[in-house]
Design a protein around this motif. Sequence first.
Motif, PDB file in Angstrom:
ATOM      1  N   GLY A  13       0.773  -1.248   0.000  1.00 22.05           N
ATOM      2  CA  GLY A  13       0.000   0.000   0.000  1.00 22.05           C
ATOM      3  C   GLY A  13       0.801   1.293   0.000  1.00 22.05           C
ATOM      4  O   GLY A  13       1.823   1.425  -0.685  1.00 22.05           O
ATOM      5  N   SER A 139      -3.036   9.737   8.784  1.00 19.47           N
ATOM      6  CA  SER A 139      -4.322   9.728   9.473  1.00 19.47           C
ATOM      7  C   SER A 139      -5.363   9.312   8.438  1.00 19.47           C
ATOM      8  O   SER A 139      -5.148   8.361   7.668  1.00 19.47           O
ATOM      9  CB  SER A 139      -4.571  11.121  10.047  1.00 19.47           C
ATOM     10  OG  SER A 139      -5.837  11.247  10.602  1.00 19.47           O
ATOM     11  N   LYS A 157      -8.292   7.252  14.676  1.00 12.68           N
ATOM     12  CA  LYS A 157      -7.698   8.331  13.878  1.00 12.68           C
ATOM     13  C   LYS A 157      -7.955   9.701  14.548  1.00 12.68           C
ATOM     14  O   LYS A 157      -7.101  10.578  14.504  1.00 12.68           O
ATOM     15  CB  LYS A 157      -8.237   8.304  12.443  1.00 12.68           C
ATOM     16  CG  LYS A 157      -7.844   7.042  11.652  1.00 12.68           C
ATOM     17  CD  LYS A 157      -6.345   6.947  11.394  1.00 12.68           C
ATOM     18  CE  LYS A 157      -5.983   5.788  10.480  1.00 12.68           C
ATOM     19  NZ  LYS A 157      -4.526   5.676  10.235  1.00 12.68           N
ATOM     20  N   VAL A 186      -8.570   4.849  -0.510  1.00 13.80           N
ATOM     21  CA  VAL A 186      -7.396   4.546  -1.326  1.00 13.80           C
ATOM     22  C   VAL A 186      -7.464   3.084  -1.757  1.00 13.80           C
ATOM     23  O   VAL A 186      -7.774   2.207  -0.942  1.00 13.80           O
ATOM     24  CB  VAL A 186      -6.085   4.770  -0.528  1.00 13.80           C
ATOM     25  CG1 VAL A 186      -4.877   4.645  -1.451  1.00 13.80           C
ATOM     26  CG2 VAL A 186      -6.082   6.123   0.158  1.00 13.80           C
ATOM     27  N   LYS A 193      -8.895  -6.449   2.763  1.00 12.84           N
ATOM     28  CA  LYS A 193      -8.743  -7.130   4.059  1.00 12.84           C
ATOM     29  C   LYS A 193      -9.992  -6.909   4.901  1.00 12.84           C
ATOM     30  O   LYS A 193     -10.473  -7.820   5.579  1.00 12.84           O
ATOM     31  CB  LYS A 193      -7.525  -6.577   4.816  1.00 12.84           C
ATOM     32  CG  LYS A 193      -6.186  -7.050   4.294  1.00 12.84           C
ATOM     33  CD  LYS A 193      -5.038  -6.468   5.147  1.00 12.84           C
ATOM     34  CE  LYS A 193      -3.862  -6.074   4.291  1.00 12.84           C
ATOM     35  NZ  LYS A 193      -2.845  -5.274   4.992  1.00 12.84           N
ATOM     36  N   PHE A 226     -15.295   3.694  -2.825  1.00 14.29           N
ATOM     37  CA  PHE A 226     -13.938   3.328  -3.240  1.00 14.29           C
ATOM     38  C   PHE A 226     -13.821   3.348  -4.764  1.00 14.29           C
ATOM     39  O   PHE A 226     -12.826   3.801  -5.317  1.00 14.29           O
ATOM     40  CB  PHE A 226     -13.555   1.938  -2.701  1.00 14.29           C
ATOM     41  CG  PHE A 226     -12.945   1.999  -1.328  1.00 14.29           C
ATOM     42  CD1 PHE A 226     -13.744   2.021  -0.195  1.00 14.29           C
ATOM     43  CD2 PHE A 226     -11.572   2.063  -1.167  1.00 14.29           C
ATOM     44  CE1 PHE A 226     -13.184   2.092   1.071  1.00 14.29           C
ATOM     45  CE2 PHE A 226     -11.006   2.135   0.100  1.00 14.29           C
ATOM     46  CZ  PHE A 226     -11.811   2.148   1.213  1.00 14.29           C
TER      47      PHE A 226
HETATM   48  P1  NAD Z   1      -2.264  -1.619   3.779  1.00 15.80           P
HETATM   49  O1  NAD Z   1      -3.057  -2.626   4.512  1.00 15.80           O
HETATM   50  O2  NAD Z   1      -1.704  -1.964   2.450  1.00 15.80           O
HETATM   51  O3  NAD Z   1      -1.048  -1.080   4.670  1.00 15.80           O
HETATM   52  C1  NAD Z   1      -1.031  -1.079   6.074  1.00 15.80           C
HETATM   53  C2  NAD Z   1       0.293  -1.660   6.512  1.00 15.80           C
HETATM   54  O4  NAD Z   1       0.411  -1.624   7.943  1.00 15.80           O
HETATM   55  C3  NAD Z   1       0.407  -3.129   6.087  1.00 15.80           C
HETATM   56  O5  NAD Z   1       1.626  -3.303   5.393  1.00 15.80           O
HETATM   57  C4  NAD Z   1       0.392  -3.878   7.411  1.00 15.80           C
HETATM   58  O6  NAD Z   1       1.131  -5.066   7.382  1.00 15.80           O
HETATM   59  C5  NAD Z   1       0.998  -2.843   8.338  1.00 15.80           C
HETATM   60  N1  NAD Z   1       0.793  -3.146   9.754  1.00 15.80           N
HETATM   61  C6  NAD Z   1      -0.340  -3.516  10.394  1.00 15.80           C
HETATM   62  N2  NAD Z   1      -0.085  -3.764  11.691  1.00 15.80           N
HETATM   63  C7  NAD Z   1       1.248  -3.531  11.880  1.00 15.80           C
HETATM   64  C8  NAD Z   1       2.124  -3.600  13.007  1.00 15.80           C
HETATM   65  N3  NAD Z   1       1.695  -3.988  14.223  1.00 15.80           N
HETATM   66  N4  NAD Z   1       3.431  -3.279  12.835  1.00 15.80           N
HETATM   67  C9  NAD Z   1       3.891  -2.890  11.616  1.00 15.80           C
HETATM   68  N5  NAD Z   1       3.113  -2.827  10.517  1.00 15.80           N
HETATM   69  C10 NAD Z   1       1.810  -3.143  10.656  1.00 15.80           C
HETATM   70  O7  NAD Z   1      -3.209  -0.340   3.669  1.00 15.80           O
HETATM   71  P2  NAD Z   1      -2.878   1.204   3.361  1.00 15.80           P
HETATM   72  O8  NAD Z   1      -4.098   1.737   2.766  1.00 15.80           O
HETATM   73  O9  NAD Z   1      -1.593   1.362   2.642  1.00 15.80           O
HETATM   74  O10 NAD Z   1      -2.751   1.792   4.840  1.00 15.80           O
HETATM   75  C11 NAD Z   1      -1.712   2.648   5.268  1.00 15.80           C
HETATM   76  C12 NAD Z   1      -2.260   3.719   6.188  1.00 15.80           C
HETATM   77  O11 NAD Z   1      -3.189   4.513   5.459  1.00 15.80           O
HETATM   78  C13 NAD Z   1      -3.037   3.176   7.400  1.00 15.80           C
HETATM   79  O12 NAD Z   1      -2.676   3.915   8.544  1.00 15.80           O
HETATM   80  C14 NAD Z   1      -4.487   3.445   7.037  1.00 15.80           C
HETATM   81  O13 NAD Z   1      -5.281   3.624   8.184  1.00 15.80           O
HETATM   82  C15 NAD Z   1      -4.346   4.712   6.239  1.00 15.80           C
HETATM   83  N6  NAD Z   1      -5.478   5.017   5.345  1.00 15.80           N
HETATM   84  C16 NAD Z   1      -5.890   4.113   4.407  1.00 15.80           C
HETATM   85  C17 NAD Z   1      -6.979   4.414   3.605  1.00 15.80           C
HETATM   86  C18 NAD Z   1      -7.502   3.439   2.577  1.00 15.80           C
HETATM   87  O14 NAD Z   1      -8.626   3.630   2.111  1.00 15.80           O
HETATM   88  N7  NAD Z   1      -6.753   2.438   2.189  1.00 15.80           N
HETATM   89  C19 NAD Z   1      -7.619   5.640   3.747  1.00 15.80           C
HETATM   90  C20 NAD Z   1      -7.166   6.551   4.698  1.00 15.80           C
HETATM   91  C21 NAD Z   1      -6.082   6.226   5.489  1.00 15.80           C
END
Ligand code: NAD
Length: 309
Positions: A13, A139, A157, A186, A193, A226
């Motif tokens: 991600g 965030s 958040k 995103v 998941k 999404f």
């Molecule tokens: P993603 O699931 O691909 O990435 C999240 C990552 O965090 C993963 O690689 C996961 O293995 C890691 N992770 C989880 N628990 C962990 C731990 N204990 N120690 C280390 N790593 C850990 O999803 P993403 O969308 O890339 O999420 C990244 C950030 O963006 C997150 O904080 C998420 O809340 C935020 N976010 C995502 C979205 C969305 O729609 N995808 C929107 C707003 C914010």
Amino acid sequence: PPRTVLISGCSSGIGLELAVQLARDSRQRYQVVATMRDLGKKGTLEAAAGEALGQTLTVAQLDVCSDESVAQCLRCIQGGEVDVLVNNAGVGLVGPLEGLSLATMQKVFDTNFFGAVRLVKAVLPGMKRRRQGHIVVVSSVMGLQGVVFNDVYAASKFALEGFFESLAIQLLQFNIFISLVEPGPVGTAFEGKLLEQVSAAQFPGADPDTLHYFRDLYLPASRELFRSLGQSPRDVAQVIVKVISSARPPLRRQTNARYSALTALKAADPSGRLYVRSAHRLLFRWPRLLSRGLRCLACGCLPSRVRPE
Ligand code: NAD
């Protein structure tokens, strides 16, 4: 000299994309420590990093929920000095709260909130001593306003927003900047998941009406959100790169101009009524209007910034 950037959650991600973009900076301004909980998943990152691997990017193990793992990771960084910390690791949680255990909710806070706090506590003494540093927090727009059936995730958040806004005031005194980056939806593994969790979950204790609203109204609306407004992790990472390279980094930065029509509803009415009522009406009264509206926002035939009276 290049700035050392430590990023959590780089196996997929936004974290993966950000690590690669920084490591490939044409002016080589960054030395990236791309961390992940499970090094068994480093293949995708290493392939994406290409020639930067071992040069401007190194991969390290880091579980944000473990003191020992954080200490170990910092010991491996030369001088233990982190110039830019990016708190990116996070997990989602959706569903009717009557069907979720307290332990499940606490796990979300342990990762999203206390995980970031743990890392900050570890790097802050060094940053304060050197009188410089930048702490970036991934965030969400859900750190700004609540979203139905995302109660606990949004709360985690909001917690980050309150914590880091408070800290930002003190840290100006030490020339350390805080930036909260707030993406909308995103297209990462994140949603997949979540949907997987949801389809397996029974939500014992939730009544049939609530389950119906969740499965038949919320889930389709969320998928539509999404599909129509979702950004790529690359776009979000580009915004974060700009924030990191800025001479005067902003405290808050939303990444998705199209989503700002929704965040504007809260900003426009401090009583909170406008946002809560609009969100309620869109989901429970006019779900078809919601999906049409989202599609129009996405295609641009609706202005992205709505200014309610
Ligand atoms: P993603 O699931 O691909 O990435 C999240 C990552 O965090 C993963 O690689 C996961 O293995 C890691 N992770 C989880 N628990 C962990 C731990 N204990 N120690 C280390 N790593 C850990 O999803 P993403 O969308 O890339 O999420 C990244 C950030 O963006 C997150 O904080 C998420 O809340 C935020 N976010 C995502 C979205 C969305 O729609 N995808 C929107 C707003 C914010």
